[in-house]
Structures are given as structure tokens and as C-alpha cells.
Enzyme design. Structure first.
Site, PDB file in Angstrom:
ATOM      1  N   HIS A 135       0.829  -1.211   0.000  1.00 59.71           N
ATOM      2  CA  HIS A 135       0.000   0.000   0.000  1.00 59.71           C
ATOM      3  C   HIS A 135       0.859   1.254   0.000  1.00 59.71           C
ATOM      4  O   HIS A 135       2.051   1.208   0.299  1.00 59.71           O
ATOM      5  CB  HIS A 135      -0.953   0.032   1.207  1.00 59.71           C
ATOM      6  CG  HIS A 135      -0.282   0.069   2.551  1.00 59.71           C
ATOM      7  ND1 HIS A 135      -0.089  -1.057   3.334  1.00 59.71           N
ATOM      8  CD2 HIS A 135       0.248   1.095   3.265  1.00 59.71           C
ATOM      9  CE1 HIS A 135       0.522  -0.717   4.466  1.00 59.71           C
ATOM     10  NE2 HIS A 135       0.740   0.594   4.449  1.00 59.71           N
TER      11      HIS A 135
ATOM     12  N   HIS B 169       4.012   7.288   3.415  1.00 60.35           N
ATOM     13  CA  HIS B 169       4.969   6.176   3.337  1.00 60.35           C
ATOM     14  C   HIS B 169       4.573   5.207   2.243  1.00 60.35           C
ATOM     15  O   HIS B 169       3.454   5.265   1.729  1.00 60.35           O
ATOM     16  CB  HIS B 169       5.088   5.445   4.695  1.00 60.35           C
ATOM     17  CG  HIS B 169       3.856   4.710   5.111  1.00 60.35           C
ATOM     18  ND1 HIS B 169       2.866   5.279   5.892  1.00 60.35           N
ATOM     19  CD2 HIS B 169       3.425   3.447   4.871  1.00 60.35           C
ATOM     20  CE1 HIS B 169       1.903   4.403   6.106  1.00 60.35           C
ATOM     21  NE2 HIS B 169       2.202   3.273   5.504  1.00 60.35           N
TER      22      HIS B 169
ATOM     23  N   GLU C  86       7.846   1.341   4.879  1.00 62.79           N
ATOM     24  CA  GLU C  86       7.344   0.317   5.796  1.00 62.79           C
ATOM     25  C   GLU C  86       7.593  -1.037   5.155  1.00 62.79           C
ATOM     26  O   GLU C  86       7.345  -1.227   3.957  1.00 62.79           O
ATOM     27  CB  GLU C  86       5.832   0.518   6.015  1.00 62.79           C
ATOM     28  CG  GLU C  86       5.217  -0.503   6.960  1.00 62.79           C
ATOM     29  CD  GLU C  86       3.720  -0.279   7.194  1.00 62.79           C
ATOM     30  OE1 GLU C  86       3.131   0.592   6.531  1.00 62.79           O
ATOM     31  OE2 GLU C  86       3.155  -0.989   8.051  1.00 62.79           O
TER      32      GLU C  86
END
Lengths: 139, 139
Positions: free
Chosen positions: B8, B81, B130
């Protein structure tokens, strides 16, 4: 319009050459395409494949590159835009405008060779959104 | 480590409720999941599906939310992010550290219920990365 594939995340960098080791050596990207100039957009680009999408590294090309200002604010680089696929760029532009979103300029040929538009971040929750006519895929 | 799926893109917003119409009504997202609190990370999150990936809308939760500072600088919100999948979070952490990248804290449970780490933007070309242990998928 139905939200299409997340074609890529555009990541601005002062140097594609210096960013490649981050993706290749640190994150383990196995497919990094050849970088190429996109003079009409004032950028040099390099696509890094993930299994389902891509990162588009974008470096300024020329002294009027639209990403120079972004790099002034973010000297290390950073996330610049997200690109979603649409079936038809002219229909997408008309629909975005009809719904009150500001489209930046006319459709032009993007890094994947199909026409693209950009939608102003002010109408997109602060995110610069690229809409890209989906390439005709092999089946 | 091999670069995994782009799970994502994390998009910070002052209000998930106000961001949902951008994705649903302007961009035509057809699957927007229920928002939920992630108190351990100080955020409320809401996933928007694209055919191949997701946008994670993240809103501050509590007065020490780590995204408050981001929203001070970017009041409309913006790209916060990117999240890539890895097979094993502890192996990923060890590898990133061995290669000299700064991992922020210990693995903790992320929004998809699997452990995640964050890698400092200074080592990632200005991008907060991430890494998320891939969920075991049905076949």
C-alpha cells in the site's frame, strides 16, 4: 470512472544513479529498467518493478524541470505522486473536471507511452494524482 | 531479500471521513474498507482497494500521533509512506541493519495484523519505507 490499477508511485530523487542501489541492494529489487529522458515533462525516469506495481524514480531534466521545486523542499527526494490507470484519458479528464477537480494542462504522453493527466493536490487530499491511460496489455 | 509486493501507499489525512469522497466519488474506488483505530501506532486507518494494491488513509489518533507533525507541514494531507511486503520481518530487520539502514524501533503489529517495521527516510532517498510481513494468502 472506476479506480484502476496503482500503476506506480513517483519518487523524486536528485540522482537516479544514486537511488538505484537503495532499491537494488537494500530492498532487493530484481528488475530495474533502463533510465530514459522524458524531455516533454522535464524529467529523467527509471522504473523499478515490484511484483504488482512499480516505483518511478524521477530526476530533474533541464533547468525548468517541474520537480526542482519539490527537491528544494525535499533535498533527499521523496514521494512525488501516485499514478492510477484509467481506460480513456479524455473521458477521465472530462469526468474529473465535471466533478470540480483541477486538471493540470492537457493530456500528454507519459513515461509508459500512453497519455496522462495530473490532478491538482488541492483536490486530492494533498496528493498529486497522475491518471494514465492503461496500456493495451497482452493476454 | 527480494523486493516484495507494493502492499500500500500510506496517505496521511486530517480526516478519513473527508478523504473517502475523493477516492469514492472522484476516483471511483469501489471497495473502501471500514476505518479502524490502531492505538499502538497512534493512527486511525482506512484501506481503499485498487485492483492490484491499496491506499491506506491514515488519520491522527491521540495527541502524540506520529503523523501530527507531518500534517502540520502538509495541512491537506499527502503521501506519507510506501509499504512493501517481506516474507519474514525479523530477517528483513536484520538485513536492513546489516546493510546500514536505520530501522525505527522493533517490529510491531501493523494495520493488516502482521508485524511491520519502518526504515528511516534518510537511508531510503527521502521515502519513509514500511516493510510488512506478508499475510499468508489463500490459494
Amino acid at each position: 470512472m472506476t479506480l484502476g490499477r496503482l500503476n506506480h508511485v513517483g519518487v523524486a530523487t536528485p540522482s537516479i544513479e544514486k537511488s538505484i542501489p537503495i532499491y537494488r541492494d537494500l530492498l532487493g529489487a530484481t528488475k530495474i529498467h533502463e533510465a530514459f529522458d522524458l524531455p516533454a515533462q522535464g524529467v529523467r525516469v527509471c522504473f523499478v518493478d515490484t511484483p504488482n506495481s512499480q516505483i518511478e524514480l524521477i530526476e530533474p531534466l533541464g533547468e525548468t524541470s517541474p520537480i526542482l521545486k519539490f527537491l528544494e523542499k525535499n533535498p533527499l527526494g521523496g514521494q512525488h505522486h501516485v499514478c492510477f490507470e484509467v481506460p480513456d484519458i479524455h473521458a477521465a479528464k472530462a469526468e474529473m473536471e465535471a466533478k470540480g477537480a483541477k486538471v493540470l494542462g492537457e493530456p500528454r504522453i507519459g513515461a509508459h507511452g500512453t497519455p496522462v493527466i495530473f490532478v491538482h493536490p488541492k483536490d486530492m487530499g494533498g496528493v498529486l494524482v497522475e491518471l494514465m491511460e492503461a496500456p493495451k496489455r497482452e493476454h
